[in-house]
Design a protein around this motif. Structure first.
Motif, PDB file in Angstrom:
ATOM      1  N   TYR A 438       0.854  -1.278  -0.066  1.00 51.79           N
ATOM      2  CA  TYR A 438       0.084  -0.005   0.015  1.00 51.79           C
ATOM      3  C   TYR A 438       0.889   1.348   0.054  1.00 51.79           C
ATOM      4  N   GLN A 439       0.179   2.609  -0.306  1.00 53.37           N
ATOM      5  CA  GLN A 439       0.977   3.664  -0.173  1.00 53.37           C
ATOM      6  C   GLN A 439       1.590   3.828   1.429  1.00 53.37           C
ATOM      7  N   ASN A 440       2.634   4.172   1.397  1.00 51.24           N
ATOM      8  CA  ASN A 440       3.098   4.514   2.647  1.00 51.24           C
ATOM      9  C   ASN A 440       3.002   3.189   3.525  1.00 51.24           C
ATOM     10  N   GLY A 441       2.849   1.830   2.968  1.00 51.75           N
ATOM     11  CA  GLY A 441       2.597   0.958   3.847  1.00 51.75           C
ATOM     12  C   GLY A 441       3.624   0.343   4.616  1.00 51.75           C
ATOM     13  N   ARG A 442       3.369  -0.143   5.945  1.00 52.88           N
ATOM     14  CA  ARG A 442       4.623  -0.313   6.844  1.00 52.88           C
ATOM     15  C   ARG A 442       4.191  -1.685   7.348  1.00 52.88           C
ATOM     16  N   THR A 443       3.553  -1.886   8.614  1.00 51.36           N
ATOM     17  CA  THR A 443       2.920  -3.166   9.080  1.00 51.36           C
ATOM     18  C   THR A 443       1.586  -2.982   9.634  1.00 51.36           C
ATOM     19  N   GLU A 444       1.346  -4.283  10.021  1.00 48.79           N
ATOM     20  CA  GLU A 444      -0.250  -4.176  10.707  1.00 48.79           C
ATOM     21  C   GLU A 444       0.125  -5.343  11.854  1.00 48.79           C
ATOM     22  N   ALA A 445      -0.722  -4.925  12.997  1.00 50.33           N
ATOM     23  CA  ALA A 445      -0.528  -5.668  14.187  1.00 50.33           C
ATOM     24  C   ALA A 445      -1.326  -6.866  14.235  1.00 50.33           C
ATOM     25  N   MET A 446      -0.912  -8.038  14.335  1.00 46.43           N
ATOM     26  CA  MET A 446      -1.614  -9.334  14.254  1.00 46.43           C
ATOM     27  C   MET A 446      -1.854  -9.651  15.635  1.00 46.43           C
ATOM     28  N   ARG A 447      -2.911 -10.198  16.081  1.00 43.36           N
ATOM     29  CA  ARG A 447      -2.828 -10.792  17.334  1.00 43.36           C
ATOM     30  C   ARG A 447      -3.145 -12.439  17.267  1.00 43.36           C
ATOM     31  N   VAL A 448      -2.255 -13.268  17.536  1.00 47.88           N
ATOM     32  CA  VAL A 448      -2.271 -14.691  16.955  1.00 47.88           C
ATOM     33  C   VAL A 448      -3.090 -15.386  17.861  1.00 47.88           C
ATOM     34  N   VAL A 449      -3.589 -15.306  19.203  1.00 46.05           N
ATOM     35  CA  VAL A 449      -4.516 -16.290  19.725  1.00 46.05           C
ATOM     36  C   VAL A 449      -5.717 -16.239  19.444  1.00 46.05           C
ATOM     37  N   THR A 450      -6.270 -17.503  18.957  1.00 48.07           N
ATOM     38  CA  THR A 450      -7.651 -17.665  18.280  1.00 48.07           C
ATOM     39  C   THR A 450      -8.335 -18.769  19.114  1.00 48.07           C
ATOM     40  N   PRO A 451      -9.547 -18.893  19.025  1.00 45.57           N
ATOM     41  CA  PRO A 451     -10.223 -20.234  19.644  1.00 45.57           C
ATOM     42  C   PRO A 451      -9.626 -21.503  19.047  1.00 45.57           C
ATOM     43  N   GLU A 452      -9.285 -21.538  18.085  1.00 41.55           N
ATOM     44  CA  GLU A 452      -8.805 -22.536  17.047  1.00 41.55           C
ATOM     45  C   GLU A 452      -7.352 -22.975  17.947  1.00 41.55           C
ATOM     46  N   ILE A 453      -6.574 -21.914  18.375  1.00 40.56           N
ATOM     47  CA  ILE A 453      -5.257 -22.104  19.010  1.00 40.56           C
ATOM     48  C   ILE A 453      -5.421 -22.744  20.325  1.00 40.56           C
ATOM     49  N   LEU A 454      -6.497 -22.236  20.967  1.00 41.94           N
ATOM     50  CA  LEU A 454      -6.834 -22.840  22.284  1.00 41.94           C
ATOM     51  C   LEU A 454      -7.322 -24.162  22.269  1.00 41.94           C
ATOM     52  N   ARG A 455      -8.071 -24.685  21.150  1.00 44.96           N
ATOM     53  CA  ARG A 455      -8.423 -25.956  21.155  1.00 44.96           C
ATOM     54  C   ARG A 455      -7.312 -26.839  20.911  1.00 44.96           C
ATOM     55  N   PHE A 456      -6.315 -26.208  19.769  1.00 47.81           N
ATOM     56  CA  PHE A 456      -5.155 -27.050  19.608  1.00 47.81           C
ATOM     57  C   PHE A 456      -4.376 -27.180  21.033  1.00 47.81           C
ATOM     58  N   VAL A 457      -4.167 -26.199  21.739  1.00 52.05           N
ATOM     59  CA  VAL A 457      -3.148 -26.429  22.978  1.00 52.05           C
ATOM     60  C   VAL A 457      -3.867 -27.390  23.725  1.00 52.05           C
ATOM     61  N   ALA A 458      -5.282 -27.433  24.175  1.00 50.35           N
ATOM     62  CA  ALA A 458      -5.949 -28.217  24.834  1.00 50.35           C
ATOM     63  C   ALA A 458      -5.669 -29.455  24.373  1.00 50.35           C
ATOM     64  N   ARG A 470      -5.510 -34.647  17.622  1.00 53.31           N
ATOM     65  CA  ARG A 470      -4.383 -33.552  17.692  1.00 53.31           C
ATOM     66  C   ARG A 470      -4.040 -32.916  16.234  1.00 53.31           C
ATOM     67  N   ARG A 471      -3.943 -33.847  15.421  1.00 51.08           N
ATOM     68  CA  ARG A 471      -3.690 -33.333  14.104  1.00 51.08           C
ATOM     69  C   ARG A 471      -4.672 -32.393  13.445  1.00 51.08           C
ATOM     70  N   ALA A 472      -5.936 -32.856  13.609  1.00 45.24           N
ATOM     71  CA  ALA A 472      -7.064 -31.987  13.045  1.00 45.24           C
ATOM     72  C   ALA A 472      -7.278 -30.711  13.804  1.00 45.24           C
ATOM     73  N   ALA A 473      -6.846 -30.516  15.175  1.00 40.42           N
ATOM     74  CA  ALA A 473      -6.978 -29.407  15.825  1.00 40.42           C
ATOM     75  C   ALA A 473      -5.774 -28.612  15.333  1.00 40.42           C
ATOM     76  N   PHE A 474      -4.518 -29.159  15.282  1.00 41.90           N
ATOM     77  CA  PHE A 474      -3.351 -28.402  14.570  1.00 41.90           C
ATOM     78  C   PHE A 474      -3.792 -27.930  13.330  1.00 41.90           C
ATOM     79  N   ARG A 475      -4.291 -28.613  12.405  1.00 41.85           N
ATOM     80  CA  ARG A 475      -4.687 -27.995  11.013  1.00 41.85           C
ATOM     81  C   ARG A 475      -5.647 -26.873  11.044  1.00 41.85           C
ATOM     82  N   ALA A 476      -6.613 -27.018  11.780  1.00 41.42           N
ATOM     83  CA  ALA A 476      -7.470 -25.856  12.236  1.00 41.42           C
ATOM     84  C   ALA A 476      -7.002 -24.747  12.557  1.00 41.42           C
ATOM     85  N   ALA A 477      -6.171 -24.918  13.492  1.00 40.61           N
ATOM     86  CA  ALA A 477      -5.523 -23.904  13.984  1.00 40.61           C
ATOM     87  C   ALA A 477      -4.421 -22.953  13.012  1.00 40.61           C
ATOM     88  N   ALA A 478      -3.883 -23.930  12.395  1.00 35.57           N
ATOM     89  CA  ALA A 478      -2.739 -23.274  11.257  1.00 35.57           C
ATOM     90  C   ALA A 478      -3.534 -22.653  10.127  1.00 35.57           C
TER      91      ALA A 478
END
Length: 607
Positions: A438-458, A470-478
């Protein structure tokens, strides 16, 4: 959108043709904000945050007036992005020290060159880059058919952050005060706390040859052989909190007329070269020295400082206000991908004899000497109170792609699993996402933690969960991680939009009639989502070994990672009082990476 062959080949030739950063609606940002913070909150915190958002979105809310002002600004002539006021406020407005807290570093790949040869080669390559930039001959970045903004390249040379009592400013070329490319012909060289002005371009603008530069650097080593007294090494002052450094700078200027010339020699220099008189004992020590080092041998306000140790180990320290990692990576890749003699020849370097080498000397009174001494001692203590470590895997992006996974998603999920196991909680995690298309583009702030990540870690933490689940939870979170990263790349993210509205209220709330307190900014969602437990950023380049920065809070681990085709190197930092948590995170990360690698390698092929 233009296709790649249609883009200009001039460095800054595409800036006005790039799309603008999309300005989200209030409703869209609030919806995403609630989604992003929700996984980090208790039921009560969600309810309180939801109520604050509902109030924020009232038809008569001050937020409406603030957003209308932002829309007006975005549509104003000469404005390329609604974030054009945000970046100065975010970076130049911070009042704490930038040394270690904001500046970042890269450790270059190893070289068999000695110190003077390596330093001369880096200087020659950088000067050659400057010559190309002056001619707008640095090819603009084009990825997937989209040109990227090259505006940040205007801040590579003769750029210095100047401390201010309320907000800092930037001295830079291509500005109203200094139109066009940088006109300086010298660099500032530091050795043992002494500062020297070294010409790198002759009177006619032709660069000095490698041999000439090496002779100049040897002259610096000889002239600076006696270490400067701690109280005379003015670079220490650049480690102070910004308003305090602003006062010290004014005292420097008032103490002696010649100090203005000394400051001009450093602040106007094309860049800094910091020569160290020792060889690092380990890769981690090299990284630590690149991050902070002896502050008497640094000028942390300088946009670019090339640092070369006694054995030729080298890297770069970067002031962040005008430069992001992607720009510096492009710069470093160019410097290191071609032999120095080729850079020198291409630049039109001519033998001119040894370049002028002049000491840069400040005249200090007793009060200023005490100030310099105190600043050096305070920063040394601050650096000592920062714990760091490195982690390296003989496993990289190619292997992760072979597991049918995004390398960045794999890395971030491994961080989340390791963090839960080491600290017992899932905490707010920041990741920087580049938006330079983008014009004068720099960075955007992404927040990583999602419900899918919580389910994967659990799922990973539940011994009763089978590998397929576990694989299915990983794939969903990824998949969710990749999806959110794409949204951020497209400017569809809430945090910087809501933050800029807060800044507008602070600056202009009264004339806009928008002074009522907005509960959103005191809500659990806002405060918890932005209280980083992990602050992460990646720098993929085969020319660097490590990338690093300091942590962002008393509970945060800074996670800087270089994810290469066959390797994955991390530099971690955190306040020393919580160092054991960082070391536990590093140990758990080693376990988590191998565990996930095995989990995905032994699974059924994914459709």
């Amino acid at each position: 959108m233009n296709s790649s062959p249609e883009w200009s080949t001039r460095t800054f030739g595409n800036e006005d043709r790039l799309p603008r950063v999309p300005l989200p609606t209030l409703e869209d940002s609030c919806t995403r904000f609630l989604e992003w913070c929700e996984p980090l909150l208790t039921e009560d915190e969600r309810a309180r945050t939801g109520a604050a958002v509902a109030e924020f979105l009232r038809p008569d809310s001050a937020a409406r007036a603030l957003h209308a002002e932002l829309e007006r600004y975005d549509a104003s002539e000469g404005v390329r992005s609604w974030l054009d006021r945000f970046w100065p406020a975010r970076y130049l407005g911070r009042r704490d020290r930038i040394a270690l807290n904001a500046n970042f570093f890269f450790l270059f790949q190893e070289s068999d060159q000695g110190q003077v040869e390596r330093a001369a080669g880096l200087v020659a390559a950088a000067v050659g880059y400057k010559k190309l930039l002056d001619q707008e001959s640095i090819p603009p970045v084009v990825q997937r058919g989209a040109a990227h903004s090259m505006e940040q390249h205007k801040f590579l040379f003769s750029t210095t952050r100047i401390p201010g009592a309320v907000q800092d400013t930037v001295r830079a070329p291509y500005s109203a005060e200094r139109p066009g490319p940088a006109s300086a012909r010298h660099i500032a060289v530091f050795f043992r706390g002494n500062i020297f002005r070294l010409d790198v371009l002759g009177p006619d603008g032709h660069p000095y040859t490698l041999d000439d530069l090496a002779a100049g650097l040897r002259s610096v080593l000889k002239a600076g052989a006696a270490r400067a007294d701690t109280e005379d090494a003015v670079g220490h002052l650049t480690t102070k909190a910004r308003a305090e450094w602003a006062a010290s700078r004014q005292a420097l200027l008032a103490a002696e007329r010649g100090n203005a010339d000394a400051l001009e020699a450093v602040e106007g220099a094309l860049f800094c070269v910091c020569l160290e008189d020792f060889a690092p004992e380990s890769t981690q020590q090299a990284c630590d020295q690149l991050l902070h080092g002896d502050s008497g041998n640094r000028w942390f306000d300088k946009a670019v400082s090339l640092i070369v140790f006694a054995d030729g180990t080298a890297g770069i320290n970067v002031e962040h206000c005008g430069l992001d990692g992607t720009t510096i990576l492009s710069f470093v890749d160019t410097l290191l991908s071609t032999p120095a003699r080729e850079h020198s020849a291409r630049s039109g370097a001519r033998t001119q004899g040894m370049p002028a080498v002049d000491p840069v000397e400040f005249v200090l009174d007793d009060e200023l000497r005490a100030d310099v001494r105190a600043a050096g001692a305070a920063f040394a203590a601050y650096a000592a109170d920062t714990a760091t470590t490195t982690v390296s895997f003989d496993f990289g992006a190619d292997q992760i792609k072979g597991l049918r996974c995004s390398p960045d998603a794999f890395a971030q999920l491994a961080y989340q699993l390791a963090h839960r196991r080491s600290k017992g909680v899932t905490g707010a995690t920041y990741e920087s996402i580049a938006t330079r298309q983008y014009q004068n583009g720099r960075t955007e702030a992404m927040r990583v933690v999602t419900p899918e990540i919580l389910r994967f870690v659990a799922a990973m933490e539940d011994p009763g969960t089978d590998p397929a689940t576990r694989r299915a939870a990983f794939r969903a979170a990824a998949d969710k991680h990749v999806s959110r990263a794409k949204e951020c790349q497209q400017g569809q993210a809430p945090e910087q939009h809501l933050w800029e509205l807060q800044l507008i209220q602070q600056r202009e709330g009264e004339p806009l009639g928008a002074t009522e307190p907005l509960a959103l900014y005191d809500s659990p969602g806002w405060t918890i989502m932005r209280n980083d437990y992990l602050s992460t950023s990646s720098a993929p380049s085969t020319h660097i070994q490590y990338f690093g920065f300091g942590s962002t809070s008393g509970t945060c681990i800074g996670v800087a990672y270089v994810l290469l085709p066959q390797r994955w190197n991390l530099y971690l930092s955190t306040p020393r009082p919580v160092a054991e948590q960082m070391f536990a995170f590093a140990r758990q990360l080693t376990v988590a990476v191998e565990e996930l690698r095995e989990l995905l390698a032994t699974g059924e092929p994914q459709p």
